[in-house]
Design a protein around this motif. Sequence first.
Motif, PDB file in Angstrom:
ATOM      1  N   ARG A 112       0.879  -1.229   0.059  1.00 36.74           N
ATOM      2  CA  ARG A 112       0.055   0.156   0.027  1.00 36.74           C
ATOM      3  C   ARG A 112       0.878   1.259   0.004  1.00 36.74           C
ATOM      4  O   ARG A 112       2.085   1.189   0.820  1.00 36.74           O
ATOM      5  CB  ARG A 112      -0.846   0.054   1.185  1.00 36.74           C
ATOM      6  CG  ARG A 112      -1.819  -1.221   1.245  1.00 36.74           C
ATOM      7  CD  ARG A 112      -2.158  -1.463   2.753  1.00 36.74           C
ATOM      8  NE  ARG A 112      -2.564  -2.838   2.903  1.00 36.74           N
ATOM      9  CZ  ARG A 112      -3.379  -3.281   3.940  1.00 36.74           C
ATOM     10  NH1 ARG A 112      -3.942  -2.375   4.601  1.00 36.74           N
ATOM     11  NH2 ARG A 112      -3.951  -4.615   4.038  1.00 36.74           N
ATOM     12  N   MET A 113       0.395   2.202  -0.591  1.00 40.69           N
ATOM     13  CA  MET A 113       1.286   3.441  -0.921  1.00 40.69           C
ATOM     14  C   MET A 113       0.402   4.791  -0.372  1.00 40.69           C
ATOM     15  O   MET A 113      -0.790   4.865  -0.393  1.00 40.69           O
ATOM     16  CB  MET A 113       2.030   3.570  -2.367  1.00 40.69           C
ATOM     17  CG  MET A 113       2.682   2.710  -2.609  1.00 40.69           C
ATOM     18  SD  MET A 113       3.656   3.110  -4.180  1.00 40.69           S
ATOM     19  CE  MET A 113       2.048   2.101  -5.257  1.00 40.69           C
ATOM     20  N   ALA A 114       1.177   5.876   0.082  1.00 39.78           N
ATOM     21  CA  ALA A 114       0.569   6.779   0.574  1.00 39.78           C
ATOM     22  C   ALA A 114       1.297   8.157   0.340  1.00 39.78           C
ATOM     23  O   ALA A 114       2.492   7.888   0.422  1.00 39.78           O
ATOM     24  CB  ALA A 114      -0.170   6.785   1.938  1.00 39.78           C
ATOM     25  N   VAL A 115       0.616   9.192  -0.188  1.00 38.74           N
ATOM     26  CA  VAL A 115       1.270  10.349  -0.117  1.00 38.74           C
ATOM     27  C   VAL A 115       0.504  11.648   0.843  1.00 38.74           C
ATOM     28  O   VAL A 115      -0.641  11.328   1.063  1.00 38.74           O
ATOM     29  CB  VAL A 115       1.772  11.213  -1.248  1.00 38.74           C
ATOM     30  CG1 VAL A 115       2.375  10.108  -2.247  1.00 38.74           C
ATOM     31  CG2 VAL A 115       0.294  11.383  -2.061  1.00 38.74           C
ATOM     32  N   LEU A 138       6.842   9.603   0.198  1.00 41.61           N
ATOM     33  CA  LEU A 138       6.071   8.533  -0.203  1.00 41.61           C
ATOM     34  C   LEU A 138       6.116   7.401   0.858  1.00 41.61           C
ATOM     35  O   LEU A 138       7.420   7.147   1.057  1.00 41.61           O
ATOM     36  CB  LEU A 138       6.517   8.028  -1.670  1.00 41.61           C
ATOM     37  CG  LEU A 138       5.840   6.741  -2.168  1.00 41.61           C
ATOM     38  CD1 LEU A 138       4.544   7.073  -2.794  1.00 41.61           C
ATOM     39  CD2 LEU A 138       6.482   6.283  -3.196  1.00 41.61           C
ATOM     40  N   ILE A 139       5.012   6.913   1.419  1.00 37.72           N
ATOM     41  CA  ILE A 139       5.046   6.135   2.247  1.00 37.72           C
ATOM     42  C   ILE A 139       4.665   4.680   1.602  1.00 37.72           C
ATOM     43  O   ILE A 139       3.831   4.424   0.753  1.00 37.72           O
ATOM     44  CB  ILE A 139       4.134   6.360   3.392  1.00 37.72           C
ATOM     45  CG1 ILE A 139       4.389   7.792   3.949  1.00 37.72           C
ATOM     46  CG2 ILE A 139       3.977   5.154   4.462  1.00 37.72           C
ATOM     47  CD1 ILE A 139       3.339   8.077   4.876  1.00 37.72           C
ATOM     48  N   ILE A 140       5.483   3.693   1.954  1.00 40.44           N
ATOM     49  CA  ILE A 140       5.140   2.207   1.304  1.00 40.44           C
ATOM     50  C   ILE A 140       5.046   1.214   2.748  1.00 40.44           C
ATOM     51  O   ILE A 140       5.721   1.321   3.560  1.00 40.44           O
ATOM     52  CB  ILE A 140       6.109   1.800   0.452  1.00 40.44           C
ATOM     53  CG1 ILE A 140       6.653   2.568  -0.660  1.00 40.44           C
ATOM     54  CG2 ILE A 140       5.952   0.275  -0.008  1.00 40.44           C
ATOM     55  CD1 ILE A 140       8.152   2.318  -1.229  1.00 40.44           C
ATOM     56  N   ARG A 141       3.782   0.587   2.589  1.00 32.41           N
ATOM     57  CA  ARG A 141       3.500  -0.160   3.741  1.00 32.41           C
ATOM     58  C   ARG A 141       2.731  -1.526   3.242  1.00 32.41           C
ATOM     59  O   ARG A 141       2.105  -1.504   2.497  1.00 32.41           O
ATOM     60  CB  ARG A 141       2.439   0.541   4.601  1.00 32.41           C
ATOM     61  CG  ARG A 141       2.008  -0.290   5.853  1.00 32.41           C
ATOM     62  CD  ARG A 141       2.896  -0.208   6.881  1.00 32.41           C
ATOM     63  NE  ARG A 141       2.110  -0.464   8.145  1.00 32.41           N
ATOM     64  CZ  ARG A 141       2.518  -1.840   8.566  1.00 32.41           C
ATOM     65  NH1 ARG A 141       2.788  -2.720   8.152  1.00 32.41           N
ATOM     66  NH2 ARG A 141       1.649  -1.936   9.917  1.00 32.41           N
TER      67      ARG A 141
END
Length: 268
Positions: free
Chosen positions: A111-114, A154-157
């Motif tokens: 999952r990615m987030a900005v 950019l967050i990768i989880r």
Amino acid sequence: MREDPPFQGPPTAVALDIDGTLIDHDEGMSDAVLDAVRRTAARVPVFLATGRAWSTTKPVAGRLGLPSGGFVVCSNGARTLRYPGGDVVDERTFDPSTVIESVRRYAPNARMAVEESDGTYLVTAPFPDGDLGRDAKIRVVSDDELAPQPVTRLIIRDPEQSEDDFVHLAERLGLHGVSYFVGWTAWLDIAPEGVDKSTGLKVALAQHGLDPAGLLAIGDGRNDIEMLTYAGLGVAMGTSPEEVKAAADEVTKSVQDDGVAAILNRWF
């Protein structure tokens, strides 16, 4: 432990990480830590330096009673803002499109987030509860809609992967032109090249005309290493990974044992 000259205290400024340093995994903060930070902030500038967004950092600053007109470093150094209004003093961004493509190739289930400028997180799929902050605003979008403009991070989880898996993922991604930090869990923060918490702290110290030699910094994560080595005295929390402890001048007790208070009470 790094082998630098002894710190010539007392500190002229203090930088504090939030999660795992001031606050435990249940968002709890002890009265001892709260009192120590408040006493310190009455004497010298106290900067929060965190991977959190401004929207989830501001309530912590309010809880600590930090004085108006101070500065907080958010998004792992990519944004430095004035408290409490949130005026942006410094912001660093990058184009994450090539990283997003690589993530889909090597970690298709991630999952990615900005972060948007108003503190909203755009995510490709919901994150585990509380991962982005209990009160964070979240909107689910497609990969193509995630980052049409440059972003601060950019967050990768991937909750199904381990911390070690993500250390190896960072290597496989072949990240160039960016900075990155692996978190406690399967969490990877991508930042603009050369940007870390010390980037924002340089800005904050300059606003006060202060030198980093007088800075005391306390943190617990891999994203704190540059901050700890930048400060005149860098202190790692007792539960920090070994590489964080190695980068620090000393190690204090854990967040559960009020490690921050133990350090601040020496001088304040």
